[in-house]
Design a protein around this motif. Sequence first.
Motif, PDB file in Angstrom:
ATOM      1  N   MET A 159     -53.600  58.141 -28.046  1.00 15.41           N
ATOM      2  CA  MET A 159     -53.724  58.447 -26.616  1.00 15.41           C
ATOM      3  C   MET A 159     -53.037  57.382 -25.752  1.00 15.41           C
ATOM      4  O   MET A 159     -52.404  57.693 -24.743  1.00 15.41           O
ATOM      5  N   TYR A 193     -63.117  60.379 -18.710  1.00 11.12           N
ATOM      6  CA  TYR A 193     -63.357  59.493 -19.847  1.00 11.12           C
ATOM      7  C   TYR A 193     -64.805  59.600 -20.322  1.00 11.12           C
ATOM      8  O   TYR A 193     -65.079  59.745 -21.515  1.00 11.12           O
ATOM      9  N   LEU A 253     -57.191  57.523 -33.119  1.00 13.41           N
ATOM     10  CA  LEU A 253     -57.012  58.488 -32.036  1.00 13.41           C
ATOM     11  C   LEU A 253     -56.834  57.781 -30.693  1.00 13.41           C
ATOM     12  O   LEU A 253     -56.040  58.215 -29.849  1.00 13.41           O
ATOM     13  N   THR A 254     -57.547  56.687 -30.500  1.00 19.01           N
ATOM     14  CA  THR A 254     -57.366  55.892 -29.280  1.00 19.01           C
ATOM     15  C   THR A 254     -55.936  55.376 -29.179  1.00 19.01           C
ATOM     16  O   THR A 254     -55.308  55.413 -28.110  1.00 19.01           O
ATOM     17  N   LEU A 310     -49.296  58.038 -25.869  1.00 20.95           N
ATOM     18  CA  LEU A 310     -48.910  59.154 -25.007  1.00 20.95           C
ATOM     19  C   LEU A 310     -48.968  58.776 -23.532  1.00 20.95           C
ATOM     20  O   LEU A 310     -48.161  59.254 -22.720  1.00 20.95           O
ATOM     21  N   ALA A 311     -49.915  57.911 -23.165  1.00 19.43           N
ATOM     22  CA  ALA A 311     -50.062  57.510 -21.765  1.00 19.43           C
ATOM     23  C   ALA A 311     -48.849  56.721 -21.264  1.00 19.43           C
ATOM     24  O   ALA A 311     -48.589  56.683 -20.055  1.00 19.43           O
ATOM     25  N   LEU A 326     -55.906  62.714 -21.323  1.00 18.93           N
ATOM     26  CA  LEU A 326     -55.815  61.624 -22.287  1.00 18.93           C
ATOM     27  C   LEU A 326     -57.069  60.766 -22.267  1.00 18.93           C
ATOM     28  O   LEU A 326     -57.569  60.352 -23.319  1.00 18.93           O
ATOM     29  N   ARG A 327     -57.578  60.505 -21.073  1.00 19.05           N
ATOM     30  CA  ARG A 327     -58.805  59.713 -20.968  1.00 19.05           C
ATOM     31  C   ARG A 327     -59.999  60.464 -21.552  1.00 19.05           C
ATOM     32  O   ARG A 327     -60.915  59.858 -22.109  1.00 19.05           O
ATOM     33  N   VAL A 331     -59.916  62.601 -24.150  1.00 18.27           N
ATOM     34  CA  VAL A 331     -59.833  62.467 -25.603  1.00 18.27           C
ATOM     35  C   VAL A 331     -60.149  61.037 -26.036  1.00 18.27           C
ATOM     36  O   VAL A 331     -60.850  60.805 -27.030  1.00 18.27           O
ATOM     37  N   MET A 332     -59.653  60.071 -25.274  1.00 23.42           N
ATOM     38  CA  MET A 332     -59.911  58.674 -25.597  1.00 23.42           C
ATOM     39  C   MET A 332     -61.404  58.372 -25.523  1.00 23.42           C
ATOM     40  O   MET A 332     -61.947  57.631 -26.350  1.00 23.42           O
ATOM     41  N   TRP A 380     -53.216  62.329 -17.448  1.00 23.39           N
ATOM     42  CA  TRP A 380     -54.007  61.127 -17.693  1.00 23.39           C
ATOM     43  C   TRP A 380     -55.484  61.475 -17.843  1.00 23.39           C
ATOM     44  O   TRP A 380     -56.190  60.881 -18.660  1.00 23.39           O
TER      45      TRP A 380
END
Length: 434
Positions: free
Chosen positions: A85, A51, A81-82, A88-89, A101-102, A104-105, A98
């Motif tokens: 994500m 993250y 975008l958050t 998708l999570a 995803l974290r 990109v978040m 994960w």
Amino acid sequence: MVRTYLVPLMAIIIAAACMQVASSAMMTFVPLFVGAHGGDTAEVGLLAAAYSLGFMGGCLRGLKIINRVGYIRAFAAGAGLTAIMILLARSTDNLMIWAGLRFVMGGAVAMLFSAADAWLSVATPDAVRGRILSINSLAVGLMAILSQVLIFQFATDDQLLLDIMLLLSLCAIVLLCLTRSVPPVTEAKSRLSFREVLREVPVAVTGAFVAGAITTSFLTVVPFALSDAGVTAGTTAFLVAQLYVGRLLFQWPVGALSDTMDRRFLILGCAIIICVLTTLYLAADPFKHWQVANGSQDGLFTILAILLIILGGLSFPLYSLCLAHGFEFKVDNGPALSTYLLFVWALGSVIGPLAISAMAPVFPDTAAPLLAAVLSGLLAAFTLWRLHKRPSQKPELELSYTSYPSAGLGVAPETVANALESASPTCHPLEKPQ
């Protein structure tokens, strides 16, 4: 005077506060999720580092995006975008997915908070900047506490909790896009090198790094440590919320005090107290006592809560202090300075959890407080040295910006027109650096 600058900025403050709910809830939810699926401290550190690494990338790329599309679009893109994500999570519990995803978040959150921080800092003079940033921190602090209430209420329903975070992200987009508040102009740019920032405000740079490492470590490791000690999810959320309660209680007094003195003295004081408290924590080892205690644990629970309140009250405002201190010297390059300091904060957020993961095999239960004690001690020593080398003084500033009022927040449209007409073409150079 504070109200004059505050009213036009309320839209961005409230939108950022909504995103803070989702961001803070995810920060607590992730380690609990890992623990519930049999993970360990190293995996928690990996997700936290992913993250923060994405956050660093967002700081670097976010400035270019803000300059190209403007503050409002950049904030909306980050919030959207958050939301993607989080959506998708909901469909997987794979650790590596994960982590992606974290990552990109983190980039998305960095971009939107970069926009918010720069907007607030550029639009306020040094005389009130500490209080304006404190009000913003109070708002996001309240939302951070609310995020822990959500964890407490919906800890047993992962899907519903993620849905709520998704909804809040979308609400932030709607709120900001509907406002007619006038953001700073982004056309005119002046270059600012990181070397120049480091030379002019080294305490701000060092403090931002330490603040990122300490706060991220607290928020990621404390929930896992409590869970590992046998504390229920509800109690864990309550104790983590005390970090945000401390932020809420301390932020305004610290910010108001910072407007009356050399902010380096406050940075020094915060660092010293954090170092002392974490050292006492290491000596007491409360989690060990929690695991072996028989009968009532109310006394230990109260001590931990008070300790977390004080640590949160000192560590969270540390970044705001560093940001305000930096703008004492570099207000004409607001966005660039804000992005640099946010990047350094994110660098600390990456290195902090990674260092804890590396230290965990040797110090399994004390890695986080040990790291906090060492870093805060080094920050205190460095700040003391800088105060000796560069005696306390307030730099003289020529404020090169205009704070535009907002027609969408109760101010007449003609007021906006007059402000725009009287603004200099060089009013808003836009280069940019919880």
